[in-house]
Design a protein around this motif. Structure first.
Motif, PDB file in Angstrom:
ATOM      1  N   GLY A 470       4.404  10.402  -0.952  1.00  0.00           N
ATOM      2  CA  GLY A 470       3.785  11.039  -2.101  1.00  0.00           C
ATOM      3  C   GLY A 470       4.550  10.686  -3.364  1.00  0.00           C
ATOM      4  O   GLY A 470       4.787   9.519  -3.669  1.00  0.00           O
ATOM      5  N   GLU A 471       4.981  11.703  -4.089  1.00  0.00           N
ATOM      6  CA  GLU A 471       5.787  11.489  -5.275  1.00  0.00           C
ATOM      7  C   GLU A 471       7.278  11.596  -4.988  1.00  0.00           C
ATOM      8  O   GLU A 471       8.094  11.417  -5.889  1.00  0.00           O
ATOM      9  N   GLY A 472       7.642  11.914  -3.745  1.00  0.00           N
ATOM     10  CA  GLY A 472       9.043  12.102  -3.391  1.00  0.00           C
ATOM     11  C   GLY A 472       9.596  10.963  -2.562  1.00  0.00           C
ATOM     12  O   GLY A 472       8.923   9.950  -2.320  1.00  0.00           O
ATOM     13  N   ARG A 473      10.825  11.130  -2.088  1.00  0.00           N
ATOM     14  CA  ARG A 473      11.508  10.074  -1.346  1.00  0.00           C
ATOM     15  C   ARG A 473      12.280  10.677  -0.174  1.00  0.00           C
ATOM     16  O   ARG A 473      12.778  11.809  -0.247  1.00  0.00           O
ATOM     17  N   VAL A 474      12.363   9.875   0.889  1.00  0.00           N
ATOM     18  CA  VAL A 474      13.025  10.308   2.111  1.00  0.00           C
ATOM     19  C   VAL A 474      13.982   9.210   2.554  1.00  0.00           C
ATOM     20  O   VAL A 474      13.655   8.022   2.476  1.00  0.00           O
ATOM     21  N   ALA A 475      15.171   9.633   3.018  1.00  0.00           N
ATOM     22  CA  ALA A 475      16.149   8.703   3.591  1.00  0.00           C
ATOM     23  C   ALA A 475      16.588   9.239   4.936  1.00  0.00           C
ATOM     24  O   ALA A 475      16.839  10.444   5.081  1.00  0.00           O
ATOM     25  N   ARG A 501      24.718   5.617  -4.529  1.00  0.00           N
ATOM     26  CA  ARG A 501      23.477   4.885  -4.799  1.00  0.00           C
ATOM     27  C   ARG A 501      22.289   5.542  -4.105  1.00  0.00           C
ATOM     28  O   ARG A 501      21.189   5.632  -4.669  1.00  0.00           O
ATOM     29  N   LEU A 502      22.521   5.987  -2.868  1.00  0.00           N
ATOM     30  CA  LEU A 502      21.434   6.610  -2.116  1.00  0.00           C
ATOM     31  C   LEU A 502      20.933   7.857  -2.834  1.00  0.00           C
ATOM     32  O   LEU A 502      19.717   8.064  -2.989  1.00  0.00           O
ATOM     33  N   ALA A 503      21.866   8.686  -3.309  1.00  0.00           N
ATOM     34  CA  ALA A 503      21.476   9.899  -4.031  1.00  0.00           C
ATOM     35  C   ALA A 503      20.755   9.562  -5.326  1.00  0.00           C
ATOM     36  O   ALA A 503      19.737  10.173  -5.666  1.00  0.00           O
ATOM     37  N   HIS A 504      21.238   8.564  -6.047  1.00  0.00           N
ATOM     38  CA  HIS A 504      20.603   8.197  -7.313  1.00  0.00           C
ATOM     39  C   HIS A 504      19.233   7.555  -7.096  1.00  0.00           C
ATOM     40  O   HIS A 504      18.321   7.750  -7.923  1.00  0.00           O
ATOM     41  N   TRP A 505      19.089   6.808  -6.009  1.00  0.00           N
ATOM     42  CA  TRP A 505      17.756   6.271  -5.707  1.00  0.00           C
ATOM     43  C   TRP A 505      16.781   7.394  -5.412  1.00  0.00           C
ATOM     44  O   TRP A 505      15.630   7.370  -5.871  1.00  0.00           O
ATOM     45  N   MET A 506      17.229   8.378  -4.690  1.00  0.00           N
ATOM     46  CA  MET A 506      16.361   9.509  -4.369  1.00  0.00           C
ATOM     47  C   MET A 506      16.058  10.347  -5.610  1.00  0.00           C
ATOM     48  O   MET A 506      15.023  11.010  -5.688  1.00  0.00           O
ATOM     49  N   MET A 507      16.956  10.299  -6.606  1.00  0.00           N
ATOM     50  CA  MET A 507      16.719  10.999  -7.879  1.00  0.00           C
ATOM     51  C   MET A 507      15.914  10.148  -8.858  1.00  0.00           C
ATOM     52  O   MET A 507      15.723  10.522 -10.002  1.00  0.00           O
ATOM     53  N   LYS A 508      15.439   8.970  -8.359  1.00  0.00           N
ATOM     54  CA  LYS A 508      14.570   8.085  -9.145  1.00  0.00           C
ATOM     55  C   LYS A 508      15.259   7.557 -10.400  1.00  0.00           C
ATOM     56  O   LYS A 508      14.641   7.425 -11.459  1.00  0.00           O
ATOM     57  N   GLU A 509      16.556   7.240 -10.272  1.00  0.00           N
ATOM     58  CA  GLU A 509      17.244   6.614 -11.391  1.00  0.00           C
ATOM     59  C   GLU A 509      16.662   5.219 -11.619  1.00  0.00           C
ATOM     60  O   GLU A 509      16.499   4.442 -10.675  1.00  0.00           O
ATOM     61  N   PRO A 510      16.310   4.881 -12.871  1.00  0.00           N
ATOM     62  CA  PRO A 510      15.620   3.597 -13.131  1.00  0.00           C
ATOM     63  C   PRO A 510      16.399   2.374 -12.667  1.00  0.00           C
ATOM     64  O   PRO A 510      15.800   1.399 -12.209  1.00  0.00           O
ATOM     65  N   GLU A 511      17.736   2.407 -12.773  1.00  0.00           N
ATOM     66  CA  GLU A 511      18.496   1.210 -12.415  1.00  0.00           C
ATOM     67  C   GLU A 511      18.520   0.956 -10.914  1.00  0.00           C
ATOM     68  O   GLU A 511      18.992  -0.092 -10.473  1.00  0.00           O
TER      69      GLU A 511
END
Length: 683
Positions: A470-475, A501-511
């Motif tokens: 959906g609009e979220g992310r799962v690891a 990095r994993l946490a920031h990817w899940m927080m949708k950080e643009p970089e």
């Protein structure tokens, strides 16, 4: 050829003056005594003094020099509006013809373009540079061909000749511009920030123009929203940023028929979105060595608000201890998973298994939380493969892999998959000092259903699987031995960087977006980066501020990273697209300084022009004639501008000849003295 009498004294000038005073005294004494030859003696003294003064005739051979008229042509961006280029071209030719019709007069033309960066029109700087190459004695006048909008008035030079201005533009010119008066550089995500805008009209605004206009707002090139706003009034616009990193907000005003330019109808604001606090819920199913690693990692970041619960006493534990004597804090399941679940940015289940503490409806609520934009991280332990696995819950619909019920316990070194080398979460992860990573000793066997496997373990089995739901992310991390890296076992590994990095990817950080198109600017050069998990060749189409487009091929500079550089021909807003993703970037301001004032106006030039008795003439009233006027006279009138003849010359030869030989002066003095003596002797 010219001639003049000069003196080259044979004695020091003070001594000659002293002799002159002495001679005058003697002559005066003779007059007092009544000597008849006193005037002859005076003439004799003057002859001697003239001989000592050594008069000579100096003749010069002079070559006349032509007068110079300097024409500075403003070709900056604002001079390219409407029909100003045609006006400028016609005026240059007319000035050229007028100067050619004047005897002994030449024209020197300097053309001025846009300044570097956003300096604007440096008209006076250009005039000073032009005058530096012209002898002041030959300067008969200077003419500025411009719209009157300059940005270096304080550098106006002092001129020995008239300065004139020829203004382009029309009397009925008008323009509308959008001005951002206040915009912060940073803003907290989710909180409202206020920007102050103003829409103003300049020039001869048609009466048909209303008091309101349409303004569109878009963020990061997304869908634009339109509003009706008043003209000429400040406007507070509330904006809420929805992602961290650089947010490019574009405001644009609807173009109206007849206005000079649309370049100043847009404004770009770049605001860096930052998170105030990162709220994390960590639920540990049981105490284990890796629990402290998770806690220390999250508590080390001062921007993280951590809520951590470890289940020490499940409901099925019967040890006979009275409830009134228990010191454990009750697990606030309803409050966390029903009432306040949307307040968390990340939920982590660390070796959690179903023990009857969380009913299925709570897991269903977690699933809804993820689908609406939340983030879920599962750090799996042996229980993930058993009958009490958290997979045997409504979370199974959003988890990217299914346990095969097998737990492999043997040593292995985690590896980054081919896809992981392209994914920003695992791209470029390296061991300390270039060595190998330390081993882990447990792997939960997974059967991938969806998502992206970025790390693998024994026999290339999935170790870390990432997915969007959906609009979220799962690891899903298929091991609970990441803590071995933090302890430095066998050299350890990049645990801190991986989990960050994993946490920031899940927080949708643009970089850390795996599919992203971004651009950064330094001066007029932009660096374009396209991140992608595919290996297909990439190219972008660049829409320039002037309406033209360029296509640029991107080169893969690293796994999953394509890049190129592009030098923008002008300042303004550029739109980039590769057919799938879009982004915008501003090189300098969206509306450069050249377009802050676009209406031709000579008010700013009145000071330096009037100081030289020059004139300011609008070309729309007709091109004036050039005529010569004497120095110090008013140099402008109805239909004409004046230049001052300088009569400069070059001395090619100088000749100096004595007026008479020295013996002639001495003979004359002797004869006059003798005449005086004879006259006095007769008496």
């Amino acid at each position: 050829m010219t001639g003049e009498v000069i003196f080259d004294p044979l004695l020091p000038l003070p001594l000659i003056w002293a002799l002159a005073v002495l001679a005058a005294g003697i002559v005066g004494f003779a007059l007092w005594r009544g000597l008849a030859g006193w005037w002859l003696r005076g003439l004799a003294a003057m002859a001697v003094l003239a001989a000592l003064a050594n008069p000579s005739l100096q003749t010069e051979l002079r070559t006349p020099l032509s007068d110079i008229v300097v024409l500075v042509v403003d070709e900056s961006a604002s001079q390219r509006l409407s029909d100003r280029p045609e006006q400028t071209a016609r005026a240059v030719e007319r000035v050229r013809a007028e100067v050619a019709a004047l005897d002994d007069t030449e024209l020197r033309i300097l053309r001025l373009g846009d300044g570097e960066g956003d300096e604007g029109t440096l008209l006076m700087t250009a005039l000073s540079e032009a005058l530096a190459e012209v002898p002041r004695a030959r300067l008969a006048g200077a003419i500025l061909l411009t719209d009157g909008q300059l940005h270096d008035l304080e550098r106006a030079p002092a001129l020995p000749a008239p300065l004139h201005a020829l203004l382009t533009g029309r009397k009925d010119d008008w323009d509308r511009r959008l001005l951002v008066q206040n915009a912060p550089a940073f803003a907290i995500l989710g909180e409202e920030v206020t920007l102050t805008l103003k829409i103003e009209d300049q020039g001869a605004v048609p009466k048909a123009m209303g008091d309101t206009t349409s303004v569109t707002v878009s963020i990061d090139g997304g869908a634009a929203q339109s509003y009706r706003v008043p003209v000429g009034q400040t406007l507070d616009v509330p904006v809420v940023l929805d992602h961290a990193g650089q947010n490019v907000i574009q405001f644009s005003v609807a173009a109206e028929e007849g206005e000079l330019t649309e370049r100043n109808n847009a404004a770009v604001v770049q605001i860096n979105g930052v998170r105030d606090r990162l709220r994390v819920l960590l639920v540990s199913g049981e105490p284990h060595p890796g629990e402290r690693t998770w806690r220390n990692l999250l508590k080390s970041d001062s921007s993280v608000d951590l809520v951590h619960f470890t289940i020490l006493r499940p409901p099925d534990k019967h040890d006979g201890v009275p409830v009134s004597e228990l010191s454990l804090i009750a697990f606030p399941t309803r409050e966390l998973f029903l009432d306040k679940i949307d307040e968390f940015d990340l939920i982590i289940f660390d070796r959690y298994k179903r023990r009857g503490i969380l009913p299925s409806i709570y897991f269903d609520n977690v699933r809804n939380y993820v689908e609406k934009g939340g983030a879920l991280l599962i750090a799996a332990g042996p229980d993930f493969a058993g009958a009490e696995s958290i997979y045997r819950s409504p979370l199974a619909d959003i988890l990217p892999a299914e346990p095969s019920a097998r737990v492999i316990e043997q040593g292995y070194r985690p590896e980054i998959t081919d896809l992981g080398r392209r994914h920003p979460v695992t791209e470029g992860l390296k061991a300390e000092a270039g060595g190998a990573w330390g081993r882990w000793f447990r792997l939960i066997d997974l059967l991938p259903k969806q998502g992206e496997v970025v790390m693998s373990g024994i026999d290339d089995r999935p170790l870390l699987v990432l997915d969007r739901v959906g609009e979220g992310r799962v690891a899903l991390l298929a091991s609970d031995h990441a803590w071995l890296w933090s302890r430095g076992f066998e050299g350890g590994g990049p645990q801190l960087e991986l989990l960050r990095r994993l946490a920031h990817w899940m927080m949708k950080e643009p970089e850390l977006e795996e599919e992203a198109l971004s651009a950064t600017a330094e001066g007029q050069v932009m660096t374009i980066i396209r991140r992608s998990l595919s290996q297909e060749p990439r190219s972008v189409e660049i829409a320039r501020p002037d309406g033209g487009t360029d296509r640029l091929d991107l080169v893969e500079t690293a796994p999953g990273r394509f890049g190129a550089t592009y030098e923008g021909p002008e300042m303004g807003l550029y739109r980039l697209t590769d057919g799938t993703l879009e982004t915008v970037i501003a090189l300098g301001p969206a509306a450069p300084r050249e377009f802050e004032q676009t209406i031709a106006d000579g008010a700013r030039l009145e000071g330096p022009v009037s100081a030289t008795r020059g004139g300011i003439v609008a070309l729309s009233d007709g091109m004036p004639d050039l005529r010569r006027v004497r120095e110090g006279r008013t140099a402008h009138g109805r239909g004409w501008l004046g230049i001052t003849p300088r009569a400069a010359y070059l001395t090619s030869d100088v000749t100096i000849r004595p007026l008479a030989p020295a013996w002639v002066f001495l003979l004359l003095a002797a004869l006059l003295s003798l005449g005086g003596w004879l006259r006095e002797g007769r008496r």
